[in-house]
Design an enzyme around this catalytic site. Structure first.
Site, PDB file in Angstrom:
ATOM      1  N   ILE A 293       0.804  -1.036  -0.073  1.00 34.33           N
ATOM      2  CA  ILE A 293      -0.166  -0.041   0.150  1.00 34.33           C
ATOM      3  C   ILE A 293       0.712   1.276   0.041  1.00 34.33           C
ATOM      4  O   ILE A 293       0.797   2.187  -0.542  1.00 34.33           O
ATOM      5  CB  ILE A 293      -0.775  -0.297   1.159  1.00 34.33           C
ATOM      6  CG1 ILE A 293      -1.958  -1.172   1.203  1.00 34.33           C
ATOM      7  CG2 ILE A 293      -1.888   1.381   1.106  1.00 34.33           C
ATOM      8  CD1 ILE A 293      -2.907  -0.920  -0.114  1.00 34.33           C
ATOM      9  N   ASP A 313      10.851   3.735   5.607  1.00 34.66           N
ATOM     10  CA  ASP A 313      10.340   2.391   5.904  1.00 34.66           C
ATOM     11  C   ASP A 313      11.625   1.938   6.474  1.00 34.66           C
ATOM     12  O   ASP A 313      12.743   2.372   6.307  1.00 34.66           O
ATOM     13  CB  ASP A 313      10.184   1.564   4.600  1.00 34.66           C
ATOM     14  CG  ASP A 313       9.504   0.546   4.785  1.00 34.66           C
ATOM     15  OD1 ASP A 313       9.780  -0.421   5.650  1.00 34.66           O
ATOM     16  OD2 ASP A 313       8.418   0.346   4.313  1.00 34.66           O
ATOM     17  N   ALA A 363       1.150   4.552   6.752  1.00 36.70           N
ATOM     18  CA  ALA A 363       0.717   3.236   6.300  1.00 36.70           C
ATOM     19  C   ALA A 363       1.764   1.996   6.777  1.00 36.70           C
ATOM     20  O   ALA A 363       1.759   1.031   6.185  1.00 36.70           O
ATOM     21  CB  ALA A 363       1.012   3.404   4.602  1.00 36.70           C
ATOM     22  N   LYS A 409     -10.748  -4.541   9.996  1.00 35.40           N
ATOM     23  CA  LYS A 409     -10.981  -5.506  11.202  1.00 35.40           C
ATOM     24  C   LYS A 409     -11.199  -4.623  12.587  1.00 35.40           C
ATOM     25  O   LYS A 409     -11.569  -4.863  13.779  1.00 35.40           O
ATOM     26  CB  LYS A 409      -9.493  -6.061  11.342  1.00 35.40           C
ATOM     27  CG  LYS A 409      -8.959  -6.997  10.279  1.00 35.40           C
ATOM     28  CD  LYS A 409      -9.889  -7.977   9.658  1.00 35.40           C
ATOM     29  CE  LYS A 409      -9.147  -8.810   8.647  1.00 35.40           C
ATOM     30  NZ  LYS A 409      -9.224  -8.018   7.454  1.00 35.40           N
ATOM     31  N   ASN A 446      -9.202  -6.080   2.439  1.00 37.45           N
ATOM     32  CA  ASN A 446      -8.169  -6.876   1.851  1.00 37.45           C
ATOM     33  C   ASN A 446      -7.633  -6.333   0.704  1.00 37.45           C
ATOM     34  O   ASN A 446      -8.444  -5.908  -0.250  1.00 37.45           O
ATOM     35  CB  ASN A 446      -8.306  -8.332   1.791  1.00 37.45           C
ATOM     36  CG  ASN A 446      -8.629  -8.821   3.331  1.00 37.45           C
ATOM     37  OD1 ASN A 446      -7.688  -9.011   4.201  1.00 37.45           O
ATOM     38  ND2 ASN A 446      -9.846  -9.140   3.476  1.00 37.45           N
ATOM     39  N   SER A 450      -1.197  -7.681  -2.912  1.00 35.01           N
ATOM     40  CA  SER A 450      -0.119  -7.451  -1.684  1.00 35.01           C
ATOM     41  C   SER A 450       0.578  -8.724  -1.347  1.00 35.01           C
ATOM     42  O   SER A 450       0.065  -9.897  -1.259  1.00 35.01           O
ATOM     43  CB  SER A 450      -0.564  -6.501  -1.064  1.00 35.01           C
ATOM     44  OG  SER A 450      -1.536  -7.331  -0.141  1.00 35.01           O
ATOM     45  N   GLU A 539     -10.404 -14.599  14.363  1.00 36.85           N
ATOM     46  CA  GLU A 539     -10.875 -14.358  12.848  1.00 36.85           C
ATOM     47  C   GLU A 539     -12.391 -14.478  12.940  1.00 36.85           C
ATOM     48  O   GLU A 539     -12.928 -15.315  13.814  1.00 36.85           O
ATOM     49  CB  GLU A 539     -10.807 -15.566  11.954  1.00 36.85           C
ATOM     50  CG  GLU A 539      -9.034 -15.404  11.765  1.00 36.85           C
ATOM     51  CD  GLU A 539      -8.663 -16.642  10.305  1.00 36.85           C
ATOM     52  OE1 GLU A 539      -7.920 -16.224   9.587  1.00 36.85           O
ATOM     53  OE2 GLU A 539      -9.392 -17.710  10.807  1.00 36.85           O
TER      54      GLU A 539
END
Length: 638
Positions: A293, A313, A363, A409, A446, A450, A539
């Site tokens: 992303i 990063d 991100a 989520k 989702n 990726s 989940e």
């Protein structure tokens, strides 16, 4: 030259034959010299015109252009015969109908020659097994173009054996010897009858549910499905593999079916002016810029000409790939590439102080649901601690806008991943309530293609010959492409208000089992099996984009819901982060997870002007800039 001579001799023979037929083979009535002169004209016209117009390499053999040149040469010969006939009528008289009849027969013979050559070639390719028998779906312009491309392919990879189309008016259509066999619904029967090893979809607007139905009908058959791309599709000019292609390979012109095709995401519409006004001329900082992303977000931001785009990063390879995608080279010497660890609060403060960004896209995060259930302290340190440190630095250095990439989520969170993300949504609401700044979160599901995504997992399992693992037959998830997600993130950043969570419209949820079946069907491996492993801790069977009580209000954009978020007590959140950094946390992970759950279930403390004092102490708990951010729980069994 030889072909021209043969054509000339055939045309000359036809002149003689038609003259004899005209007189019922009474040779004594025939004007011999006239007949011979006209035959000579027929021979010379092709002998000269063939090398100049027909066979000089100007046209592909058997093409309509070459056929037009043949017709023109015949017409020229007929015209010259007429001129000679009228000029020397007293000596070279032959019936006027002879040149016309001979010319028409010459055109018919050349047409028949092309038809025989094409069919013999097709039959020989089919019999030899050198080319795969192929059915083309669609008898419109795209279908005809697909047939031409198959016929012209020098590699002879495919050989067309039939066309399918639902239009009754095309039921008896033939094109270059290939006929419409029937409707698309009967594709499995026609594949069995013709022995087709490939199916090419040549309908540009074929609904995704129809494409899924075709794949389902062919699941038990070793048939490869290809797509006839639109003329504007960049895939036509890009032969390298693409991450979204199921098999990872492309034919020169026909591309593999991607899961985006099967999911059928509707084209998104964004307000370019809004996005441009939010980014153009601004200094933008993107964390997690080496991830799926983050890297795509950098590419999208770069389109709108920011004053500066700083990418950070901890994954040096990820940053290398991002710069390579943006610049076409990756020397890693740019000041806009910053290698650093967001678990270091000093790094965060220095980065924001030196970059002085106008807007931050956060991100960076840990994303794998199962891992975070096992190691909740890492989730809290990274997803909560690093995010809060970055938020603290943004406030301290007067950053105008802050966009936190969240996950579906977080809606009705039942997992550590979801709870950590929702806690930062609430923390952003707390800070925005005090500062009034445009600090917000963006929530989506989702992302196809990726790293670590369901697509990548399924393709790898099928390629390795392993069973495809799915948690539950009924598990569903939301999906979108990275391009869509990032474009809507930018749109959300342009329209979002302080403290809001903006929820992207993900379309309809997709059954993971259906997705697995499509991958298997498209791979041509009918022997691949699906194994159900059961839901893992944390989940859900189905995901929701909104928590109970969150209203689906879309005041500014039809694809973006803007949700007011209840603030959180930042001091209590700081205590949670401090607990996650305790050296003994590894012995009481369950207690930390219970602390996180209690914190989110409790009522928020009213925000006051003193609330900003609670931000500072939390800055000692920071997190890692992970290289990928896709909210993961895709229902894939491990």
């Amino acid at each position: 030259m030889a072909l021209s001579l043969i054509d000339g001799l055939v045309f000359a023979f036809l002149v003689v034959a038609m003259t004899l037929v005209r007189y019922d083979f009474h040779t004594y009535l025939v004007n011999g010299p006239g007949m011979l002169v006209c035959s000579a004209i027929a021979l010379v016209v092709f002998f000269i015109g063939g090398p100049l117009a027909i066979y000089r390499g100007r046209y592909r053999r058997g093409s309509t252009d070459q056929f037009a040149a043949i017709v023109g040469t015949v017409a020229l010969g007929v015209g010259i015969m007429w001129v000679v006939e009228f000029a020397f009528a007293s000596r070279l008289l032959i019936p006027t109908s002879v040149p016309i009849t001979a010319g028409a027969l010459m055109v018919v013979i050349k047409s028949l020659e092309n038809w025989i050559r094409r069919n013999l070639r097709q039959r020989s390719l089919t019999m030899s097994g050198a080319s795969r028998p192929t059915i083309v779906v669609g008898a419109g312009n795209q279908g005809m173009l697909a047939l031409d491309m198959i016929a012209q392919d020098s590699h002879n990879e495919f050989v067309a054996v039939g066309i399918l189309d639902d239009d009754p008016a095309k039921r008896h259509l033939r094109y270059n010897g290939i006929r419409v066999l029937g409707p698309i619904a009967d594709i499995s029967a026609h594949v069995d009858r013709t022995g087709a090893g490939a199916v090419i979809i040549a309908i540009s607007d074929l609904p995704p549910e129809d494409l899924s139905r075709i794949a389902s009908n062919l699941e038990s058959r070793p048939v490869e499905i290809k797509i006839m791309p639109k003329l504007s599709d960049s895939a036509l000019a890009r032969p390298e593999p693409d991450a979204h292609d199921v098999a990872g390979l492309r034919h020169r012109s026909f591309r593999d079916v991607s899961l985006e095709d099967l999911i059928g995401r509707k084209p998104i519409s964004t307000n370019i002016d809004d996005i441009a006004s939010a980014i153009t001329g601004k200094v933008v900082l993107v964390t997690g810029a080496g991830g799926s992303i983050g890297s795509q977000l950098c590419r999208q931001v770069a389109r709108f000409d920011p004053a500066r785009l700083i990418m950070t990063d901890r994954d040096e390879s990820g940053l290398h790939a991002t710069e390579l995608g943006l610049e076409g080279s990756a020397l890693l010497t740019s000041d806009d590439l910053v290698l650093g660890d967001l678990r270091d609060p000093a790094f965060i403060d220095t980065l924001v102080a030196e970059a002085k960004p106008d807007i931050i896209f956060h991100a960076a995060a840990l994303k794998h649901l199962t891992f975070l259930e096992r190691f909740p302290e890492q989730a809290v340190r990274t997803n909560v601690g690093a995010s809060l440190d970055l938020l603290n630095a943004a406030v301290a250095h007067d950053v105008d806008a802050f966009v936190h990439i969240s996950t579906d989520k977080a809606a009705g969170a039942t997992s550590v991943l979801g709870r950590t993300k929702f806690s930062i949504e609430r923390a952003i609401a707390s800070v925005a309530a005090v500062t009034g700044r445009r600090y917000m979160s963006v929530r989506f599901g989702n992302v196809l293609g990726s790293r670590g995504s369901v697509l990548e997992t399924f393709v790898a399992q099928v390629a390795a010959g392993d069973p495809v693992t799915v948690t539950d037959p009924e598990v569903t998830r939301y999906f979108m492409t990275a391009d869509e997600a990032c474009e809507l993130v930018l749109q959300a950043a342009a329209i979002g208000g302080p403290g809001e969570t903006l929820v992207l419209d993900m379309g309809e949820p997709i059954r993971i089992a259906d997705l697995a079946k499509r991958v298997i069907a498209l791979s041509g491996r009918s022997d691949a099996q699906i194994v159900y492993t059961g839901l893992r801790p944390g989940e859900k069977l189905t995901e929701a984009l909104l928590s109970p009580g969150e209203a689906n209000s879309r005041p500014n954009h039809p694809l973006i819901t803007q949700v007011p978020i209840t603030p959180i007590d930042l001091e209590k959140l700081g205590a949670l982060i401090a607990e996650s950094r305790d050296p003994l946390v590894f012995t009481h992970r369950s207690a930390l997870e219970a602390h996180l759950t209690r914190l989110l279930d409790s009522e928020a403390t009213p925000v006051t002007d003193d609330a900003t004092d609670a931000i500072g102490p939390v800055s000692t708990a920071s997190g890692i800039a992970e290289p990928d951010v896709e909210p993961h729980d895709t229902g894939v069994g491990r």
